[in-house]
Design a protein around this motif. Structure first.
Motif, PDB file in Angstrom:
ATOM      1  N   ARG A   1      35.817  29.214  51.624  1.00 32.12           N
ATOM      2  CA  ARG A   1      36.344  30.802  51.772  1.00 32.12           C
ATOM      3  C   ARG A   1      34.995  31.390  51.895  1.00 32.12           C
ATOM      4  O   ARG A   1      34.113  31.520  51.109  1.00 32.12           O
ATOM      5  CB  ARG A   1      36.822  31.090  50.543  1.00 32.12           C
ATOM      6  CG  ARG A   1      37.114  32.802  50.333  1.00 32.12           C
ATOM      7  CD  ARG A   1      37.642  33.352  51.409  1.00 32.12           C
ATOM      8  NE  ARG A   1      39.195  32.984  51.638  1.00 32.12           N
ATOM      9  CZ  ARG A   1      40.063  33.410  52.431  1.00 32.12           C
ATOM     10  NH1 ARG A   1      39.641  34.271  53.436  1.00 32.12           N
ATOM     11  NH2 ARG A   1      41.439  33.028  52.708  1.00 32.12           N
TER      12      ARG A   1
ATOM     13  N   TRP B   1      34.004  35.057  52.337  1.00 31.37           N
ATOM     14  CA  TRP B   1      34.642  36.347  52.176  1.00 31.37           C
ATOM     15  C   TRP B   1      33.968  37.355  53.135  1.00 31.37           C
ATOM     16  O   TRP B   1      32.900  37.374  53.303  1.00 31.37           O
ATOM     17  CB  TRP B   1      34.296  36.716  51.058  1.00 31.37           C
ATOM     18  CG  TRP B   1      35.097  35.876  49.840  1.00 31.37           C
ATOM     19  CD1 TRP B   1      34.336  35.000  49.086  1.00 31.37           C
ATOM     20  CD2 TRP B   1      36.352  36.070  49.357  1.00 31.37           C
ATOM     21  NE1 TRP B   1      35.676  34.496  48.115  1.00 31.37           N
ATOM     22  CE2 TRP B   1      36.795  35.292  48.448  1.00 31.37           C
ATOM     23  CE3 TRP B   1      37.603  37.066  49.646  1.00 31.37           C
ATOM     24  CZ2 TRP B   1      37.854  35.080  47.627  1.00 31.37           C
ATOM     25  CZ3 TRP B   1      38.767  37.052  49.000  1.00 31.37           C
ATOM     26  CH2 TRP B   1      38.971  35.814  48.036  1.00 31.37           C
TER      27      TRP B   1
ATOM     28  N   LEU C   1      32.846  39.764  43.811  1.00 30.41           N
ATOM     29  CA  LEU C   1      33.261  38.390  43.251  1.00 30.41           C
ATOM     30  C   LEU C   1      32.766  38.277  41.768  1.00 30.41           C
ATOM     31  O   LEU C   1      31.825  39.072  41.306  1.00 30.41           O
ATOM     32  CB  LEU C   1      32.470  37.428  44.079  1.00 30.41           C
ATOM     33  CG  LEU C   1      32.861  37.376  45.615  1.00 30.41           C
ATOM     34  CD1 LEU C   1      32.093  36.440  46.287  1.00 30.41           C
ATOM     35  CD2 LEU C   1      34.423  36.798  45.618  1.00 30.41           C
TER      36      LEU C   1
ATOM     37  N   ARG D   1      31.850  32.882  39.115  1.00 34.99           N
ATOM     38  CA  ARG D   1      32.336  31.622  39.559  1.00 34.99           C
ATOM     39  C   ARG D   1      32.537  31.830  41.089  1.00 34.99           C
ATOM     40  O   ARG D   1      32.294  30.900  41.937  1.00 34.99           O
ATOM     41  CB  ARG D   1      33.551  31.266  38.905  1.00 34.99           C
ATOM     42  CG  ARG D   1      33.979  29.865  39.300  1.00 34.99           C
ATOM     43  CD  ARG D   1      35.239  29.672  38.323  1.00 34.99           C
ATOM     44  NE  ARG D   1      36.090  28.753  39.041  1.00 34.99           N
ATOM     45  CZ  ARG D   1      37.172  28.552  38.565  1.00 34.99           C
ATOM     46  NH1 ARG D   1      37.986  28.886  37.378  1.00 34.99           N
ATOM     47  NH2 ARG D   1      38.257  27.715  39.096  1.00 34.99           N
ATOM     48  N   GLY D   2      33.060  32.947  41.518  1.00 36.10           N
ATOM     49  CA  GLY D   2      33.385  33.251  42.923  1.00 36.10           C
ATOM     50  C   GLY D   2      32.020  33.252  43.711  1.00 36.10           C
ATOM     51  O   GLY D   2      31.900  32.830  44.800  1.00 36.10           O
TER      52      GLY D   2
ATOM     53  N   LEU E   1      41.628  38.140  46.654  1.00 34.86           N
ATOM     54  CA  LEU E   1      40.632  38.218  45.508  1.00 34.86           C
ATOM     55  C   LEU E   1      41.022  38.812  44.079  1.00 34.86           C
ATOM     56  O   LEU E   1      41.075  38.170  43.335  1.00 34.86           O
ATOM     57  CB  LEU E   1      39.412  39.110  46.160  1.00 34.86           C
ATOM     58  CG  LEU E   1      38.284  39.137  45.018  1.00 34.86           C
ATOM     59  CD1 LEU E   1      37.868  37.724  44.685  1.00 34.86           C
ATOM     60  CD2 LEU E   1      37.043  40.068  45.523  1.00 34.86           C
TER      61      LEU E   1
ATOM     62  N   LYS F   1      43.254  36.329  42.489  1.00 34.02           N
ATOM     63  CA  LYS F   1      42.440  35.072  41.938  1.00 34.02           C
ATOM     64  C   LYS F   1      41.928  35.766  40.677  1.00 34.02           C
ATOM     65  O   LYS F   1      42.026  35.061  39.604  1.00 34.02           O
ATOM     66  CB  LYS F   1      41.473  34.921  42.778  1.00 34.02           C
ATOM     67  CG  LYS F   1      41.671  33.703  43.944  1.00 34.02           C
ATOM     68  CD  LYS F   1      40.572  33.524  44.716  1.00 34.02           C
ATOM     69  CE  LYS F   1      40.731  32.307  45.702  1.00 34.02           C
ATOM     70  NZ  LYS F   1      40.789  31.262  45.062  1.00 34.02           N
TER      71      LYS F   1
ATOM     72  N   ARG G   1      41.806  34.306  36.825  1.00 41.47           N
ATOM     73  CA  ARG G   1      40.631  33.620  36.411  1.00 41.47           C
ATOM     74  C   ARG G   1      39.549  34.473  35.660  1.00 41.47           C
ATOM     75  O   ARG G   1      38.851  34.011  34.920  1.00 41.47           O
ATOM     76  CB  ARG G   1      39.914  33.200  37.724  1.00 41.47           C
ATOM     77  CG  ARG G   1      38.410  32.421  37.499  1.00 41.47           C
ATOM     78  CD  ARG G   1      38.061  31.861  38.984  1.00 41.47           C
ATOM     79  NE  ARG G   1      37.595  33.006  39.716  1.00 41.47           N
ATOM     80  CZ  ARG G   1      37.473  32.827  41.002  1.00 41.47           C
ATOM     81  NH1 ARG G   1      37.756  31.890  41.628  1.00 41.47           N
ATOM     82  NH2 ARG G   1      36.759  33.840  41.798  1.00 41.47           N
TER      83      ARG G   1
ATOM     84  N   ASN H   1      38.502  27.549  46.369  1.00 39.85           N
ATOM     85  CA  ASN H   1      37.437  28.187  45.723  1.00 39.85           C
ATOM     86  C   ASN H   1      37.370  29.871  45.615  1.00 39.85           C
ATOM     87  O   ASN H   1      38.381  30.415  46.400  1.00 39.85           O
ATOM     88  CB  ASN H   1      36.297  27.403  46.042  1.00 39.85           C
ATOM     89  CG  ASN H   1      36.251  26.177  45.855  1.00 39.85           C
ATOM     90  OD1 ASN H   1      36.708  25.983  44.730  1.00 39.85           O
ATOM     91  ND2 ASN H   1      35.568  25.430  46.298  1.00 39.85           N
ATOM     92  N   GLY H   2      36.024  30.172  45.599  1.00 37.54           N
ATOM     93  CA  GLY H   2      35.702  31.426  45.736  1.00 37.54           C
ATOM     94  C   GLY H   2      36.744  32.538  45.652  1.00 37.54           C
ATOM     95  O   GLY H   2      36.987  33.574  45.444  1.00 37.54           O
TER      96      GLY H   2
END
Length: 162
Positions: free
Chosen positions: A2, A4, A11, A14-15, A102, A105, A109, A161-162
């Motif tokens: 990803r 972005w 973010l 972690r992202g 996002l 997520k 998260r 991910n991300g």
């Protein structure tokens, strides 16, 4: 993978770390230093730019700048020196799609990061990109919940991910 289109400031930690790793992988792919991910759809917009290596260098530079602002120790020797100035168009539909992706997520998260950004009405894009009118980009893989097909081996929009 990803990469972005949104500004990396949105973010969570972690992202941002995942984005750094994935952008470094993108740089290696564009330099033909790896055989994996060569056909990843996220790389299409870099490949079609006037200077793909300069584009990914600019992308990484902004990610590194955000990491530095946060006090992270991302290795600057991994950055390619900037070359020609590159701007890549990104559709408003793509930005809106990524923003919702996002937020979803982060709600799971990192609820604190979600709370900090959830009310932003018009998020900024990554400095490499210039917004233009349009729907979700053709290279994006929609998640089944967004109306895309489900199942392995079929085109799907999304990432891990991300």
């Amino acid at each position: 993978m990803r990469l972005w289109s949104l500004h990396p400031r949105y973010l969570d930690s972690r992202g941002l770390v995942a984005l750094w790793r994935e952008a470094l992988l993108a740089q290696a792919v564009l330099r033909e230093q790896t055989r994996g991910y060569r056909h990843h759809p996220q790389l299409a917009r870099f490949r079609t730019s006037a200077a793909p290596l300069d584009a990914v260098a600019a992308y990484l530079g902004a990610v590194h700048a955000e990491a530095t602002r946060r006090g992270y120790g991302f290795d600057p020797t991994k950055l390619r020196p900037p070359g020609a100035e590159v701007v890549i168009p990104v559709t408003t539909g793509q930005l809106a799609y990524e923003w919702q992706h996002l937020l979803a997520k982060l709600a799971v998260r990192d609820p604190a990061a979600y709370e900090r950004i959830r009310d932003i009405g018009a998020p900024e894009c990554h400095p490499l990109f210039q917004p233009c009118e349009g729907s979700v980009e053709m290279w994006e893989r929609l998640l089944p919940s967004d109306g895309g097909p489900a199942g392995r081996g079929k085109p799907r929009r999304g990432d891990g991910n991300g």
